[in-house]
Design a protein around this motif. Structure first.
Motif: not given
Length: 150
Positions: A16-18, A76-78
């Protein structure tokens, strides 16, 4: 509560954050690049919606941290965790921008609902409750966007 339930819930929150960050960036991109007869109205609508989405990012990240986990730490992680497809074009017609934002907000809405379900399973009552407000905001964004092309 089992570890698998909590792990799944944290994964939903981080997803959800991404999605929130990706949706914010796309909405802001369209705010910057919209043109045409509806410029002013869409420029302001996209900006309002981007601000609303950006405000969610901190709230979502804090829910992850309050559940004892870590959040995304980089672009990158998002990017690796989002379901929102990027849009690098700056020359889309306003109708195409609106169509993408409606679809992306529907994707975000589905993730909100999945996260609400996982919050209930994980016993995360605070997230379970606050997601109702986030869902209402997302439904309103979809409604407002849809009405501009009705």
């Amino acid at each position: 509560m089992g570890d698998n339930v909590k792990t799944a819930h944290i994964a939903n929150l981080n997803g959800l954050l991404a999605d929130a960050f990706a949706l914010y960036i796309k909405t802001k991109n369209f705010h910057w690049h919209v043109r045409g007869p509806q410029f002013r109205d869409l420029h302001l609508l996209f900006d309002e919606q981007a601000a609303e989405i950006f405000a969610l990012t901190d709230l979502i990240a804090e829910r992850v941290r309050k559940n004892g986990a870590t959040t995304h730490t980089s672009l990158g992680s998002l990017n690796a965790d989002t379901r929102i497809k990027p849009q690098d074009r700056a020359d889309l017609a306003p109708e195409a921008m609106i169509g993408e934002l409606v679809a992306d907000n529907r994707t975000f809405l589905a993730q909100l609902r999945a996260t609400k379900d996982s919050a209930g399973e994980a016993g995360d009552n605070a997230t379970d409750g606050i997601i109702d407000d986030w869902t209402d905001q997302c439904e309103q964004r979809i409604w407002f966007l849809s009405q501009t092309i009705a």
